[in-house]
Design a protein around this motif. Structure first.
Motif, PDB file in Angstrom:
ATOM      1  N   GLU A   1       0.967  -1.145   0.112  1.00 31.22           N
ATOM      2  CA  GLU A   1       0.009  -0.032  -0.157  1.00 31.22           C
ATOM      3  C   GLU A   1       0.941   1.281  -0.021  1.00 31.22           C
ATOM      4  O   GLU A   1       2.115   1.088   0.381  1.00 31.22           O
TER       5      GLU A   1
ATOM      6  N   ARG B   1       0.406  -6.769  -4.457  1.00 32.06           N
ATOM      7  CA  ARG B   1       0.105  -7.830  -3.541  1.00 32.06           C
ATOM      8  C   ARG B   1       0.003  -9.213  -4.111  1.00 32.06           C
ATOM      9  O   ARG B   1      -0.578  -9.186  -5.232  1.00 32.06           O
TER      10      ARG B   1
ATOM     11  N   GLU C   1      -1.910 -11.676  -4.418  1.00 26.42           N
ATOM     12  CA  GLU C   1      -3.346 -12.023  -4.253  1.00 26.42           C
ATOM     13  C   GLU C   1      -3.485 -13.424  -4.501  1.00 26.42           C
ATOM     14  O   GLU C   1      -2.887 -14.053  -5.520  1.00 26.42           O
TER      15      GLU C   1
ATOM     16  N   PHE D   1      -9.806  -5.634 -12.153  1.00 22.60           N
ATOM     17  CA  PHE D   1     -10.408  -5.239 -10.890  1.00 22.60           C
ATOM     18  C   PHE D   1      -9.351  -5.537  -9.897  1.00 22.60           C
ATOM     19  O   PHE D   1      -9.263  -4.862  -8.753  1.00 22.60           O
ATOM     20  N   ARG D   2      -9.073  -6.850  -9.810  1.00 23.93           N
ATOM     21  CA  ARG D   2      -8.021  -7.440  -8.738  1.00 23.93           C
ATOM     22  C   ARG D   2      -6.863  -8.008  -9.587  1.00 23.93           C
ATOM     23  O   ARG D   2      -6.917  -8.916  -9.982  1.00 23.93           O
ATOM     24  N   THR D   3      -5.640  -7.363  -9.178  1.00 23.38           N
ATOM     25  CA  THR D   3      -4.496  -7.611  -9.822  1.00 23.38           C
ATOM     26  C   THR D   3      -3.316  -7.830  -8.708  1.00 23.38           C
ATOM     27  O   THR D   3      -3.510  -7.280  -7.606  1.00 23.38           O
TER      28      THR D   3
ATOM     29  N   GLN E   1      -2.235   2.721  -6.439  1.00 24.55           N
ATOM     30  CA  GLN E   1      -3.562   3.137  -5.525  1.00 24.55           C
ATOM     31  C   GLN E   1      -3.148   4.814  -5.510  1.00 24.55           C
ATOM     32  O   GLN E   1      -2.417   5.370  -5.836  1.00 24.55           O
TER      33      GLN E   1
ATOM     34  N   GLU F   1      -4.144   7.313  -2.676  1.00 20.27           N
ATOM     35  CA  GLU F   1      -4.441   7.267  -1.259  1.00 20.27           C
ATOM     36  C   GLU F   1      -4.193   8.713  -0.629  1.00 20.27           C
ATOM     37  O   GLU F   1      -3.169   9.450  -1.007  1.00 20.27           O
TER      38      GLU F   1
ATOM     39  N   GLU G   1     -15.967  -3.570  -3.888  1.00 26.85           N
ATOM     40  CA  GLU G   1     -15.410  -2.348  -3.283  1.00 26.85           C
ATOM     41  C   GLU G   1     -14.739  -1.483  -4.255  1.00 26.85           C
ATOM     42  O   GLU G   1     -13.747  -2.137  -5.178  1.00 26.85           O
ATOM     43  N   LEU G   2     -14.790  -0.248  -4.249  1.00 25.28           N
ATOM     44  CA  LEU G   2     -14.150   0.550  -5.281  1.00 25.28           C
ATOM     45  C   LEU G   2     -13.112   1.474  -4.204  1.00 25.28           C
ATOM     46  O   LEU G   2     -12.113   1.452  -4.733  1.00 25.28           O
TER      47      LEU G   2
ATOM     48  N   GLU H   1      -8.204   8.145   6.209  1.00 22.36           N
ATOM     49  CA  GLU H   1      -7.711   7.702   5.072  1.00 22.36           C
ATOM     50  C   GLU H   1      -8.686   7.383   3.945  1.00 22.36           C
ATOM     51  O   GLU H   1      -9.973   6.946   4.215  1.00 22.36           O
TER      52      GLU H   1
ATOM     53  N   GLY I   1      -8.262   2.371  -5.593  1.00 22.01           N
ATOM     54  CA  GLY I   1      -7.312   1.818  -6.903  1.00 22.01           C
ATOM     55  C   GLY I   1      -7.629   2.315  -8.035  1.00 22.01           C
ATOM     56  O   GLY I   1      -8.525   2.592  -8.670  1.00 22.01           O
TER      57      GLY I   1
ATOM     58  N   ARG J   1      -8.777   0.219 -10.539  1.00 23.83           N
ATOM     59  CA  ARG J   1     -10.412  -0.284 -10.413  1.00 23.83           C
ATOM     60  C   ARG J   1     -11.451   0.924 -10.661  1.00 23.83           C
ATOM     61  O   ARG J   1     -12.249   0.758 -11.331  1.00 23.83           O
TER      62      ARG J   1
END
Ligand code: GAP
Length: 455
Positions: free
Chosen positions: A156, A188, A190, A198-200, A205, A207, A270-271, A310, A314, A317
């Motif tokens: 992160e 990550r 994953e 979407f999930r890689t 990020q 933030e 989740e976005l 916070e 992503g 995403r």
């Protein structure tokens, strides 16, 4: 006869977007000629432009305020950072292997396992024990590959904000409440990546950590929830596709946590996460580094470790959410005299112009030099202010369709009349209206039109 109103069809599955993305140069499978690398994607000519726009929209929303500064921290950090943050000991997912079909899956979000202790693919109950799998990628710094040289690819960006809290606060001389915003790659490992981008395992990020006085945290948490919702609304995400979802279980350091969920084709997911992280992070880094990370409020002569609100989204995403939300098929059905019906489908990416990769397509009516040469000069004139493209291949109708499919808000046609009257036809993507505009006024006309979207 009145023009038939087209039926609007929205995106039904991700595969439609995956193929559009490849065909039109938004997103390609990483290392495709070698058969691809699981869950890694490359952004192509249009995708890289659009991704910059997504980042710019977020960055401007954050840093064009008087209370937020930017940061670009290194991906590799001192390994103790990840001890202090809890990632070395706790950033893991429970992993189960199916001994029959060899599928590996997460135990905590697989329905068939949670309900029946079955493999999600073959239904077998011949499964391994659950074991914890740390999601951080490890590498070594320097020539020796021993335990002393282990460093991690950050999972992160947030930790860069915490360890630079004092640097940013003191160099900018900002007073609390103030925030630090950053955009950068995170990694990550994953267990179950998927659903396109979407999930890689490698992703970007965006933030922002907002440092506040303890006791004011709930107020700022609500304020940021509202601001983030308005951000999505401003950039055209339809509100019916957004919702807040409170976390059922809070992490040990969190006082409150909510996800902004978007209705992707696979369902609401989740976005963005908005979290009240209390003083956990700065206290941990103070403890592990031995540095005093208290903030001193001169006016009130008080010292405290700030709380952190916070907001974390992503970039990939959000890119996907913009694509999903913008995609539409306008279907016009006509019947001929024999009663036979024909469907005409106009595919449009109705992207907000700030997000659209190309703002203007320049289209000479003919390939002949007398039109193409001045049209190329017009392309250059527009390129001083906007991302533009030039297209002279195929019928004008086909070229309009090509521009619609990648979300280009304006098409400019250079025709034979232009040579005499110095004006071009500007065609609008959404309403398909056409206007005649003088070339010398074209840049300011387009700029004004683009600005209108933001008012
Ligand atoms: N610092 C808090 C944090 O990182 P997170 O909920 O784990 O929170 C924030 O991540 C956002 O980053 C998520 O809402 C999601 O948009 C994005 N994200 C997380 N893991 C991702 C992955 N594997 N692939 C793509 N995006 C991811």
């Amino acid at each position: 006869m009145s023009t038939p109103i087209p039926e609007i069809r929205r995106l039904k599955d991700l595969s439609t977007l995956v193929s559009l993305s490849k065909r039109r140069g938004f997103v390609f499978q990483s290392s495709e000629i070698y058969g691809g690398l699981g869950s890694c994607w490359d952004y192509g000519p249009l995708g890289s432009l659009m991704k910059l726009n997504v980042k710019r929209a977020w960055w401007n929303a954050m840093t064009r305020r008087s209370d937020i500064v930017g940061l670009d921290a290194a991906i590799l950090m001192h390994p103790t950072v990840w001890k202090a943050s809890g990632h070395v000991d706790g950033f893991s997912d429970p992993l189960v292997d199916c001994k029959d079909c060899k599928t590996r899956f997460r135990a905590d979000n697989t329905d068939s396992y949670i309900n029946k202790k079955q493999c999600p693919v073959c239904g077998s109950k011949n499964l391994s024990e659950e074991r914890q799998f740390n999601l951080m990628f490890k590498t070594h710094m320097g020539p020796l590959e021993d335990s002393a040289s282990v460093v991690y690819l950050r999972p992160e960006t947030a930790q860069g904000h915490f360890v630079n809290f004092q640097n940013c606060q003191q160099s900018s001389r900002y007073k609390i409440p103030f925030g630090i915003a950053a955009i950068g790659k995170s990694f990550r490992n994953e267990i179950t990546p998927g659903n396109f981008i979407f999930r890689t395992r490698e992703f970007e990020q965006m933030e922002m950590q907002y440092f506040v006085k303890p006791g004011t945290d709930e107020k700022y948490f609500s304020e940021w929830k509202e601001r983030r919702w308005n951000f999505y609304k401003k950039f055209g995400i339809r509100e019916e596709n957004l919702k807040f979802k409170d976390h059922d279980k809070l992490a040990h350091y969190a006082r409150a946590a909510v996800d902004v969920e978007y209705k992707f084709p696979m369902g609401f997911s989740e976005l963005e996460g908005i979290h009240n992280r209390s003083d956990f992070d700065l206290s941990q880094h103070a403890k592990f580094s031995g540095k005093n990370l208290e903030y001193f409020n001169e006016a009130e002569k008080e010292k405290y470790i700030p709380y952190v609100i916070e907001t974390a989204v992503g970039c990939d995403r959000l890119f996907l959410a913009f694509m999903c939300d913008a995609y539409r098929e306008e279907v016009t059905t006509t019947k001929d005299e024999s009663g036979k019906t024909t469907e005409d489908v106009r595919v449009v990416l109705g992207l907000h112009p700030d997000i659209a990769p190309i703002k203007v397509a320049v289209l000479p009516l003919s390939k002949k030099d007398e039109l193409s040469l001045p049209a190329e000069a017009l392309r250059d004139q527009l390129a001083e202010d906007f991302d533009v493209t030039y297209d002279e291949t195929g019928s004008i109708g086909k070229r309009y369709r090509r521009a619609d499919e990648v979300g280009t808000p304006f098409c400019v046609t250079y025709d034979f009349d232009t040579i005499n009257d110095g004006a071009v036809t500007v065609r609008h993507r959404d309403k398909m209206t056409q206007e005649r505009i003088k070339i010398k006024e074209l840049n300011s006309y387009i700029a004004a039109q683009l600005k209108q979207f933001n008012n």
